[in-house]
Design a protein around this motif. Structure first.
Motif, short mmCIF file in Angstrom:
data_model
loop_
_atom_site.label_atom_id
_atom_site.label_comp_id
_atom_site.label_asym_id
_atom_site.label_seq_id
_atom_site.Cartn_x
_atom_site.Cartn_y
_atom_site.Cartn_z
N VAL A 23 0.85 -1.18 0.00
CA VAL A 23 0.00 0.00 0.00
C VAL A 23 0.89 1.24 0.00
O VAL A 23 1.56 1.52 0.99
N PRO A 24 0.94 1.98 -1.09
CA PRO A 24 1.81 3.15 -1.14
C PRO A 24 1.35 4.21 -0.13
O PRO A 24 0.17 4.38 0.12
N THR A 25 2.30 4.89 0.47
CA THR A 25 1.95 6.01 1.33
C THR A 25 1.61 7.22 0.46
O THR A 25 1.89 7.24 -0.74
N LEU A 26 1.01 8.24 1.08
CA LEU A 26 0.63 9.44 0.32
C LEU A 26 1.86 10.15 -0.19
O LEU A 26 2.82 10.35 0.52
N SER A 27 1.84 10.52 -1.42
CA SER A 27 2.80 11.48 -1.95
C SER A 27 1.99 12.44 -2.78
O SER A 27 0.83 12.17 -3.12
N MET A 28 2.58 13.55 -3.14
CA MET A 28 1.89 14.47 -4.02
C MET A 28 1.58 13.79 -5.35
O MET A 28 0.54 14.02 -5.95
N ARG A 29 2.48 12.91 -5.77
CA ARG A 29 2.26 12.21 -7.03
C ARG A 29 1.06 11.26 -6.93
O ARG A 29 0.37 11.03 -7.90
N SER A 30 0.85 10.68 -5.73
CA SER A 30 -0.28 9.77 -5.56
C SER A 30 -1.59 10.48 -5.85
O SER A 30 -2.42 10.00 -6.63
N SER A 31 -1.79 11.63 -5.20
CA SER A 31 -3.05 12.36 -5.39
C SER A 31 -3.22 12.80 -6.83
O SER A 31 -4.31 12.69 -7.41
N ALA A 54 -4.66 10.37 0.55
CA ALA A 54 -4.42 10.62 -0.88
C ALA A 54 -5.73 10.53 -1.65
O ALA A 54 -6.03 11.36 -2.51
N ILE A 55 -6.52 9.53 -1.30
CA ILE A 55 -7.82 9.37 -1.94
C ILE A 55 -8.72 10.56 -1.61
O ILE A 55 -9.38 11.13 -2.50
N ARG A 56 -8.74 10.93 -0.35
CA ARG A 56 -9.59 12.05 0.07
C ARG A 56 -9.20 13.33 -0.65
O ARG A 56 -10.06 14.06 -1.16
N ARG A 57 -7.89 13.63 -0.69
CA ARG A 57 -7.45 14.86 -1.35
C ARG A 57 -7.81 14.83 -2.84
O ARG A 57 -8.26 15.84 -3.40
N ALA A 58 -7.61 13.69 -3.48
CA ALA A 58 -7.93 13.59 -4.90
C ALA A 58 -9.42 13.81 -5.12
O ALA A 58 -9.83 14.52 -6.06
N SER A 59 -10.24 13.21 -4.25
CA SER A 59 -11.68 13.38 -4.39
C SER A 59 -12.09 14.83 -4.18
O SER A 59 -12.91 15.38 -4.93
N GLU A 60 -11.51 15.49 -3.17
CA GLU A 60 -11.82 16.90 -2.91
C GLU A 60 -11.43 17.78 -4.09
O GLU A 60 -12.19 18.66 -4.50
N ILE A 61 -10.23 17.53 -4.62
CA ILE A 61 -9.76 18.34 -5.75
C ILE A 61 -10.65 18.13 -6.97
O ILE A 61 -11.02 19.08 -7.67
#
Length: 443
Positions: A23-31, A54-61
């Motif tokens: 399970v990758p940790t959050l990176s800016m690249r992940s989001s 990462a999932i949450r930030r991507a969904s918010e963006i």
């Protein structure tokens, strides 16, 4: 987001190819990657993919982007939700309010610099005070837009300090030549010099700009790179507010980029400028200039928001993010120290400490025989030295004459970015070359 932690755009077969313990940790690249492959994604459990934040930030963006279209044009200043996030990050950094309407998202910091130069300069009688040594973006941009660079020299003897007496002298000299100085450029932390300004020095600079009616152009792209415990980064806007200057009291334009810092995402071309203290009609002209290019690229906009609002305490990836950030910065500090010591151990080279940024700018004290050999080769002495170094060792440095310098002095800029385990070999090659060079050209 549904309670079973699923989103409707993850690929069904992803968990067949991704082991649960990978399970990758959050990176800016992940989001940002989540957003960029949106159209390929359908539903799978989140725990088999990226970290929850990462999932949450991507969904918010994604929900901040009109029609969730990451390939479409945006507002010319940048996506409003992303500017909201950046403003929140600036406010968290400075402890003073930031207005998303003051923020113009750009393809790196350079387009913001060009826009301000185009706005400020109308003829060669318009000048910009610029530090020497300077990042060549400024001299090139001033020339491109038809203005005049008004140099002020940083004091190498005091660790590349910015002396107020030098600023006043150069301003008066420019006025005597009929040049109207419009703005002052400050690069903090410094490029190519690596110094970090003290807050007291920053206060003097703000007061100088206020008294002289100058726009303060603050290049703050290395704000995340400070290596000495006795120095801290303070934005010029924060310093101005601490001095009691409000929004309408002094014009401050700051530049930030995702290319620098500990993230170093150069190719994404993300950045912004925060424009404060300018009249409404001037802001309208900046907006027109931004509109000419339609908008900054969307991936860069997203990354700029991630850089300015990174994982927070309590987020799943916070500890790994902090660990990676501290590892990168501590490694850069060690690399800088190793190179600094290596230079200062060489005959005829002196080097100030790199307090921040990513460079050292050592001075070459060359024998006259070497200077004459450079003249015979029709090269500046520092360019002559740099080319000989490249040919002999494969080590690349940039001649100081490319950044301007006090007349009669010679320098080169050396980055601290090679992998840490390669730095001792770089120092060894430099030492062998320099010893042979000095022996060859000894007077």
């Amino acid at each position: 987001m549904q309670s079973e932690e699923r989103l409707s755009f993850w690929p069904r077969d992803y968990n067949k190819t991704c082991k649960k313990n990978q399970v990758p940790t959050l990176s800016m690249r992940s989001s940002i990657a989540i957003l960029e492959i949106l159209n390929l994604l359908i539903s799978v459990p989140l725990h088999s993919l990226e970290s929850a934040d990462a999932i949450r930030r991507a969904s918010e963006i994604l929900n901040q982007i009109p029609a969730r279209a990451t390939g479409a044009y945006s507002h010319s200043q940048g996506i409003k939700g992303l500017r909201d996030t950046i403003a929140a990050g600036i406010e968290a950094r400075d402890s003073f309010p930031a207005d998303p309407n003051d923020i113009f998202l750009t393809d790196g910091a350079s387009p913001g610099v060009h826009m301000m130069m185009q706005l400020l300069l109308s003829s060669e009688n318009d000048g910009i005070l610029c530090p020497i040594p300077q990042y060549p973006l400024y001299s090139a941009s001033i020339t491109l837009h038809g203005g005049t660079l008004v140099p002020y020299y940083l004091d190498e003897a005091t660790g590349w300090g910015l002396e107020m007496s030098e600023l006043k002298k150069q301003l008066e000299d420019a006025k005597s030549k009929g040049i109207t100085v419009k703005a002052l450029v400050v690069i903090n932390p410094g490029n190519p010099t690596g110094q970090v300004l003290s807050e007291e020095n920053q206060r003097d600079i703000v007061k100088f700009c206020k008294n002289e009616g100058l726009v303060l152009l603050a290049d703050e792209v290395y704000q995340g790179n400070v290596y000495v415990p006795e120095k801290k980064f303070h934005s010029f806007k924060k310093v101005a507010r601490l001095m009691g200057y409000g929004e309408t009291d002094i014009p401050v334009v700051s530049f930030q980029s995702v290319s620098k810092g500990y993230h170093g995402e150069c190719g994404k071309r993300g950045g912004y400028m925060e424009v404060t203290g300018l009249r409404h009609e001037i802001r309208e002209q900046i907006y027109k200039l931004a509109s000419v290019n339609l908008c900054a690229n969307i991936s860069g906009q997203i990354l700029a928001s991630l850089v300015m609002y990174p994982p927070k305490l309590g987020d799943e990836s916070y500890e790994s993010y902090i660990a990676e950030k501290e590892q990168i910065l501590s490694s850069l500090a060690r690399r800088a120290k190793t190179l600094e010591d290596g230079f200062n151990n060489l005959e005829g080279i002196t080097c100030n400490k790199a307090e921040g940024a990513m460079y050292l700018f050592p001075q070459l004290h060359l024998p006259q025989k070497a200077i004459k050999a450079a003249e015979a080769a029709k090269k500046a002495p520092d360019a002559f030295y740099a080319r000989r170094l490249l040919d002999a060792t494969g080590v690349v440095v940039v001649p100081g004459s490319g950044f301007r310098q006090v007349p009669g002095t010679w320098h080169f800029r050396c980055t601290i970015l090679p992998p840490e385990d390669k730095i001792p070999a770089v120092v060894h090659r430099l030492t062998e070359f320099h010893t042979a060079f000095m022996d060859e050209f000894r007077d």
